[in-house]
Enzyme design. Structure first.
Site, short mmCIF file in Angstrom:
data_model
loop_
_atom_site.label_atom_id
_atom_site.label_comp_id
_atom_site.label_asym_id
_atom_site.label_seq_id
_atom_site.Cartn_x
_atom_site.Cartn_y
_atom_site.Cartn_z
N GLU A 143 3.82 -15.24 -28.42
CA GLU A 143 5.22 -15.58 -28.16
C GLU A 143 6.19 -14.91 -29.13
O GLU A 143 7.32 -14.62 -28.78
CB GLU A 143 5.41 -17.10 -28.17
CG GLU A 143 4.81 -17.81 -26.97
CD GLU A 143 3.34 -18.15 -27.12
OE1 GLU A 143 2.71 -17.70 -28.11
OE2 GLU A 143 2.80 -18.86 -26.25
N PHE A 150 0.69 -34.50 -25.27
CA PHE A 150 -0.03 -33.25 -25.48
C PHE A 150 0.95 -32.07 -25.48
O PHE A 150 1.77 -31.94 -24.59
CB PHE A 150 -1.08 -33.07 -24.39
CG PHE A 150 -1.80 -31.74 -24.50
CD1 PHE A 150 -2.59 -31.46 -25.63
CD2 PHE A 150 -1.67 -30.77 -23.52
CE1 PHE A 150 -3.22 -30.24 -25.76
CE2 PHE A 150 -2.31 -29.55 -23.64
CZ PHE A 150 -3.09 -29.29 -24.76
N GLN A 151 0.85 -31.26 -26.49
CA GLN A 151 1.71 -30.08 -26.67
C GLN A 151 3.19 -30.42 -26.73
O GLN A 151 4.03 -29.67 -26.26
CB GLN A 151 1.44 -29.02 -25.59
CG GLN A 151 0.06 -28.42 -25.76
CD GLN A 151 -0.12 -27.15 -24.95
OE1 GLN A 151 0.47 -26.98 -23.89
NE2 GLN A 151 -0.96 -26.25 -25.44
N MET A 192 6.32 -1.98 -49.98
CA MET A 192 7.57 -2.40 -50.59
C MET A 192 7.30 -3.40 -51.72
O MET A 192 7.93 -3.37 -52.77
CB MET A 192 8.47 -3.02 -49.52
CG MET A 192 9.84 -3.38 -50.02
SD MET A 192 10.70 -1.97 -50.72
CE MET A 192 11.71 -1.43 -49.35
N LYS A 230 9.42 -30.98 -18.02
CA LYS A 230 8.67 -30.59 -16.83
C LYS A 230 9.17 -31.33 -15.59
O LYS A 230 9.22 -30.76 -14.49
CB LYS A 230 7.18 -30.87 -17.05
CG LYS A 230 6.28 -30.05 -16.13
CD LYS A 230 4.85 -30.13 -16.59
CE LYS A 230 3.94 -29.36 -15.65
NZ LYS A 230 2.54 -29.47 -16.06
C1 LIG Z 1 6.63 -11.80 -42.22
C2 LIG Z 1 6.85 -11.23 -43.55
N1 LIG Z 1 5.99 -11.50 -44.55
C3 LIG Z 1 6.20 -10.96 -45.76
C4 LIG Z 1 7.26 -10.15 -46.02
C5 LIG Z 1 7.49 -9.58 -47.40
N2 LIG Z 1 7.39 -8.12 -47.35
C6 LIG Z 1 8.47 -7.32 -47.28
S1 LIG Z 1 8.10 -5.71 -47.19
C7 LIG Z 1 6.45 -6.04 -47.28
C8 LIG Z 1 5.44 -4.94 -47.26
C9 LIG Z 1 5.36 -4.26 -45.96
O1 LIG Z 1 4.22 -3.47 -45.97
P1 LIG Z 1 3.94 -2.39 -44.85
O2 LIG Z 1 4.15 -3.02 -43.52
O3 LIG Z 1 2.64 -1.75 -45.06
O4 LIG Z 1 5.13 -1.36 -45.02
P2 LIG Z 1 5.44 -0.40 -46.27
O5 LIG Z 1 6.36 -1.16 -47.19
O6 LIG Z 1 4.16 -0.06 -46.91
O7 LIG Z 1 6.14 0.73 -45.65
C10 LIG Z 1 6.22 -7.39 -47.39
C11 LIG Z 1 4.92 -8.02 -47.49
C12 LIG Z 1 8.15 -9.92 -44.96
N3 LIG Z 1 9.26 -9.20 -45.07
N4 LIG Z 1 7.91 -10.45 -43.73
#
Ligand SMILES: Cc1ncc(C[n+]2csc(CCOP(=O)(O)OP(=O)(O)O)c2C)c(N)n1
Lengths: 562, 589
Positions: free
Chosen positions: B69, B131-132, B498, B181
């Site tokens: 979803e 349920f749900q 990042m 529903k």
């Molecule tokens: C759902 C979610 N969880 C955690 C984060 C924190 N976060 C921001 S950037 C990042 C790393 C992303 O890694 P990747 O997808 O490999 O991309 P890269 O930065 O290596 O290009 C994380 C964990 C986020 N923004 N969103």
């Protein structure tokens, strides 16, 4: 302490959303009250918080993001009259102390509201500080329980509430959902615009003939007009009407089938309320006079009529009988026809009326007619009253009036012709609404109707002449398509490329200073059209039409007439 | 994209039924009447009646079955942002609805018009832990523009009409409509039902589009008197469809304009007035210029902390004109001398009449000087690196060249997102889509699906990291089933890049749980029947990219990039903009 007042629609979940905004900023709510206001469906929240002004300003902006919030104000104490209510239960086992407690309460303008063997219940209305200090003084006696409502507050000045409800309609009942007719709205808007010409309202420019006025005066002088008459109207008038409908409408009526009303308008609303239940459905052939729609909605406690729209074919409005019949179901109880039709100017043919009569017979329906324009038919067309068909005479309620026929819109006289059994029911509503029609007007109507059809026929000739002017002027542009005008004194042309005729009408009024009525006001099928009343003086009519034509021509290329 | 138009969208012809129909049928018919042609969804018990009706209208509504979803939500966002129409998703109660929550919150933060229909247990058992059953209204209240639970069929047309109105009008946002529903099963007569009229039935919510004339005049005066003005171009410029107006404004007044993340592509990068990308990883010029400007003209943007850096030190010399349709944004973070509540397009149209051209040679000179510095110190080594390993920036720049800056770029979240924003040279209005406010990893692939569905003729390229890709990788199934020629570029650095960058710079290189063991992306795509390739060396890059752009099929390209590369320039969180770092060296001092 800052007080925040919030007006919001009284819907579930609003408090949740409001509270969430304070939660998000971790601001503690010191007190909160919610209650009804002077407006139905709007509640008022009064919230006090201990935080800085700037934060409160930000909060109130975010409060506006909640769809249901109408108005928010923030105020400091000095801008308010405020108060809260407290109940204090004081322990009072020692009878000697009771007296002391009562004195203290007295001192603070409190009230003892309940006493039992070991406690006193005190009620105190006042500002928080007053309650606090009273509480302090009572503490030594032993406080068993304290309940406080939290602050309610009223702004001293109205300034901050400006615009509070300007977007909210009064909604005492379903009536609030009904619209005031667009005709009136435009007429009204037009009045505020200097030099504008109104082709909106259908008031003839003729004056009531003098002989009619004279007979009213005479009746007054003879003191015939001083008292109530029968609610049905004076017998002489009923008899004259019966004769008129036998002669001009070929309806086999006796004076007992006639009821005189306060204009055709009252006749219609009384009929709708008299014969329909709120759950009944009434079919309205549209485009149709906007007030009919409102009247039926009123009679149905706000339920809307069922619309069957005519089709515009080769410059003519055509009624599709099959479509009409398919709109009938077990809840349907009546069909309304306006003949000659306002706003389309259509005059129903014998075949069409026969068709309607057959459907009414097959499904056991009432037929209600509005024949106020009966005399104004042109180009050899004939006006036929559906009640003249014997098979439906008993189920037809025919409504006429002298307003248009004799230029008597101000006198307010109309009449109903119907089967006695039906009339009896309609009478009950009529009686409740008006008791009896204005007597002086009844005498005026009497002389009008007795004078025969000469006057209306003379008017009809003049309208026919003006009708030509309409054709002449409107043919100067190809942006306006004018279907046949067979009767009444309305033209109902389509304006090409207009999507929103409401907006168009208001723009024409604003820019070209001529008022016309947007077609949508007349129900299904009216969209994209405007109604023009040509019962105006030739001069006014020509100038008004010229402005309209000029406006559409100048805006040819702009699809939405900005 | 034109908002007024999309709002006025004429209902498609659909004859009104006079016989009783079910609420479920009514839902579908109302959607069609409201101009919905695509629904992203996932069925389940509480929404089954509506799904059953959908089957009768497959000629009018295209239902796209996602794999999760959250994917439906992001796809609807992608669809909405590209088309300007509200994205529609449809899911079941309980887990269906909660799986959607991330996307709803994302849409709220990024002002994306979306209408989510969630099934709910029958009204008779709501509140009994059936349920749900989940309190969807409670869960989504803080993250929706509006939400409502329908418990009887007769409410359907009114509430859905209101939902669509609220979703697209004013500042757009997500609306959740929970439908019990029993309401889906109930029979009603379609022609008897009440309809929503925004003029009458919405007493409280009345968005303001037209600017206050006096404020516009004041703004005009400030602009004409300013020597160093800078326009800050936000998402509002794109949402309002001010494509023409923004250029006219910059050109007529002769003002440099910088874009926020969501403002990117509002001005073509080769436009002489284009000052660059704003914010933490933005270009050097616009960040420095913000601090030197004597006037900021904020257009449909909200002074997010990623744009302002340290607020107290933000734009110390500038007066501020702030135009936004959401009054709550004005004076929220930055005080404005001239706040204007209006639709940006309308405001710009009004403003255009008041502004005069003024030479600002020195100011533009300065802008070019700053650009030179960034070129020298950052850009050059990023797009034509000396070392062997491939850099994200060169991949993005090559894609930009191959697509002439005209593809729709959908970025996920992370280093690659900032690189995509920085190095793709946008030439087409509204062609950059990403999760900004929330920074939702996993957004990229499903949003690209939505973007492709909305504009099938245009290239949609998802640029994703190896981390984010795996958050919604299951949507490859959707792409395969719908045969959607979406292109996916996975920039694989085997790290949550990042986060790793921050660990390197601010946590003494302590790489706490940011290394990823990845699947074989090529094999994975292959198992879905999607063409895929891996590039490890620079010499193979061009050919692979060309092949990807040329194919008219779904395609996944994995590019193995430098593992420990950093995105620069950077304004570390909480620093003033003019302390922007061009390299890690700056941190030491
Ligand atoms: C759902 C979610 N969880 C955690 C984060 C924190 N976060 C921001 S950037 C990042 C790393 C992303 O890694 P990747 O997808 O490999 O991309 P890269 O930065 O290596 O290009 C994380 C964990 C986020 N923004 N969103």
């Amino acid at each position: 302490m800052i007080t925040i007042g919030i007006f919001a629609e009284d819907k579930p979940g609003v408090l949740y959303k409001i509270a969430d905004i304070f939660l998000k900023r971790k601001i503690n709510i010191e007190s909160l009250t919610v209650s009804k206001t002077e407006r139905k469906g709007i509640s008022r929240f009064t919230i006090t918080v201990n935080t800085d002004k700037e934060t409160v300003e930000k909060i109130s902006k975010q409060l506006y993001r909640i769809i249901e919030v109408v108005k928010v104000f923030e105020a400091e104490d000095k801008e308010l009259v405020y108060s809260e209510l407290a109940f204090l239960k004081i322990s009072a086992t020692n009878p000697l102390k009771r007296r002391e407690i009562e004195d203290l309460v007295e001192l603070y303008n409190g009230k003892v509201v309940f006493v039992d063997k070991d406690s006193i219940l005190v009620q105190k209305v006042g500002r928080e500080e007053e309650i606090d200090s009273m509480l302090n003084l009572l503490k030594p006696y032993g406080i068993k329980e304290v309940v406080r409502t939290g602050r309610i507050a009223v702004l001293k000045s109205e300034e901050k509430l400006k615009g509070k409800f300007e977007k909210i309609l009064p909604s005492p009942s379903y009536v609030a959902k009904l619209e005031l007719s667009a005709i009136k709205a435009l007429e009204h808007a037009g009045r505020n615009i200097k030099g504008s010409i109104s082709l909106a309202q259908g008031t003839p420019d003729f004056l009531t003939p003098n002989f009619i006025k004279d007979s009213a005066k005479k009746a007054m002088e003879k003191s015939l007009t001083d008292k109530y008459t029968s609610g049905y109207g004076i017998d002489e008038l009923r008899k004259a009407i019966a004769e008129k409908v036998r002669r001009d409408n070929k309806i086999k009526a006796d004076y007992k089938n006639v009821m005189v009303t306060h204009g055709a308008t009252e006749a219609l609303i009384a009929t709708f309320m008299g014969v329909f239940n709120p759950k009944d459905e009434v079919i309205v052939i549209t485009p149709d006079y906007a007030s009919h729609i409102t009247q039926i909605s009123l009679a149905r406690y706000g339920g809307r009529p069922v619309f069957v729209s005519m089709e515009e074919k080769e410059g003519e409005w055509v009624l599709n009988l099959e479509k009409l019949e398919s709109a009938v179901n077990h809840k349907t109880k009546g069909i309304l026809i306006c003949n000659p039709s306002n706003p389309t100017g259509k005059v129903f043919s014998r075949e069409e009326l026969k068709g309607i009569a057959d459907i009414a017979l097959r499904h056991n329906l009432f037929i209600i007619t509005d024949e106020i324009y009966e005399y104004f038919v042109f180009g050899g067309k004939e006006h036929i009253s559906i009640a003249s068909f014997e098979e439906v005479a008993d189920r037809t309620i025919s409504i006429f009036g002298v307003s248009k026929a004799y230029a008597m819109t101000g006198w307010r006289i109309g009449y109903i012709v119907a089967d006695e059994r039906v009339l009896k029911e309609v009478f009950k509503v009529h009686d409740a609404l008006v008791n009896c029609p204005a007597v002086v007007s009844q005498y005026a109507a009497l002389s009008a109707i007795k004078s025969g059809p000469e006057v209306p026929k003379k008017f009809a000739k003049e309208y026919e002449r003006r009708r030509k002017i309409v054709v002449e002027e409107l043919s100067k542009t190809d942006k306006i398509v004018l279907p046949k005008m067979e009767g009444a004194y309305y033209a109902f042309p389509k304006i090409k490329d207009v999507e929103d005729d409401y907006e168009f009408a208001f723009r024409v009024l604003e820019r070209a200073k001529v008022a016309v009525v947007p077609g949508s006001a007349f129900g299904k099928g009216g969209g994209g059209h405007v109604r023009i009343s040509y019962c105006k003086s030739e001069e006014e009519l020509r100038e008004g039409l010229r402005r309209l034509v000029e406006y559409v021509e100048n805006n040819r290329r702009m699809s939405n007439y900005k | 994209m034109n908002k007024a138009k999309s709002e006025k969208r004429k209902a498609k012809k659909l004859e009104v039924r006079t016989k009783p129909i079910t609420g479920a049928d009514l839902v579908v018919r109302t959607l069609i009447r409201l101009g919905v042609d695509t629904v992203f969804g996932y069925p389940g018990g509480a929404i089954m009646p509506v799904y059953d009706s959908l089957l009768d209208y497959t000629d009018k509504i295209n239902h796209i079955l996602v794999r999760h979803e959250q994917g439906a939500g992001h796809a609807a966002e992608g669809y909405a942002r590209v088309s300007g129409k509200p994205g529609v998703c449809m899911v079941t109660s309980g887990p269906g609805a909660t799986n959607l929550v991330t996307a709803v919150a994302d849409a709220m933060m990024d002002s994306v018009p979306m209408v989510c229909l969630t099934g709910q247990v029958p009204a008779q058992v709501v509140g009994t832990d059936a349920f749900q059953e989940t309190d969807v209204i409670g869960v989504t209240a803080p993250i929706t523009k509006w939400n409502f639970q329908i418990t009887s069929a007769e409410e359907i047309p009114f509430v859905l009409e209101k939902a669509f109105y609220i979703a697209v009008s004013g500042r757009p946002g997500p609306v959740v409509i929970d439908i019990t529903k029993n309401a889906q099963f109930e029979e009603v007569e379609e022609d008897k039902l009440q309809h929503f009229d925004p003029k009458k039935d919405s007493p409280s919510y009345q968005p303001i589009y037209e600017p206050n004339k006096r404020q516009i005049k004041l703004a005009g005066e400030l602009i004409n008197n300013s020597e160093r003005p800078l326009a800050l171009i936000g998402h509002g410029v794109i949402i309002s469809g001010a494509q023409k107006e923004i250029l006219e404004f910059l050109e007529k007044a002769n003002i440099p304009g910088a874009c926020t993340l969501h403002g990117l592509s509002a001005v073509p990068v080769d436009h002489p007035c284009y000052a660059g990308f704003l914010g933490m990883h933005g270009n050097y010029a616009p960040n420095m210029m913000t601090q030197e400007a004597d006037l900021l003209i904020a257009l449909g943007m909200r002074f997010d902390d990623r744009v302002t850096g340290k607020l107290e030190k933000y734009a110390p010399n500038a007066k501020v004109i702030h135009i936004d349709i959401d009054p709550a944004e004005l004076n929220k973070n930055v005080k404005a001398e001239v706040p204007i509540v209006a639709d940006v397009r309308h405001a710009l149209q009004a403003l255009l009449k008041h502004i005069k051209r003024r030479e600002r040679k020195e100011w533009f000179e300065k802008m070019r000087k700053y650009w030179k510095i960034e070129e020298e110190k950052v850009i050059k080594s990023q797009i034509s690196p000396a070392q062997d390993s491939i850099k994200m920036a060169e991949v993005v720049r090559r894609i930009s060249e191959l697509t002439e800056g005209k593809a729709t770029i959908v970025a996920d979240v992370g280093q690659h997102q900032m690189i995509a924003a920085r190095y793709y040279q946008f030439k087409r209005f509204n062609s950059f889509i990403s999760s900004g406010g929330m920074g939702t990893m996993g957004f990229g692939i499903p949003a690209a699906i939505g973007a492709k569905v909305a504009r099938p003729k245009e290239e949609a390229i998802a640029i994703v990291g190896d981390g984010g890709a795996q958050m919604t990788i299951q949507e490859l199934g959707t792409i395969a089933q719908e045969r959607l020629p979406v292109k996916i570029v996975v920039l694989n650095n085997n790290f949550l890049g990042m986060v790793r960058q921050w660990q390197e710079l601010f946590f003494e290189r302590r790489y706490s749980f940011t290394y990823l063991l990845n699947p074989d992306f090529v094999k994975l795509a292959d198992s879905y029947g999607i063409k895929a390739k891996r590039v490890k060396e620079r010499k193979d890059l061009d050919k692979a990219l060309e092949e990807m752009v040329k194919t008219n099929e779904p395609y996944l390209l994995e590019v193995v990039v430098e593992k420990e590369d950093n995105v620069f320039p950077m304004v570390p969180s909480g620093w003033p903009l003019d302390k922007v770092l061009l390299s890690p060296e700056g941190l030491k001092s």
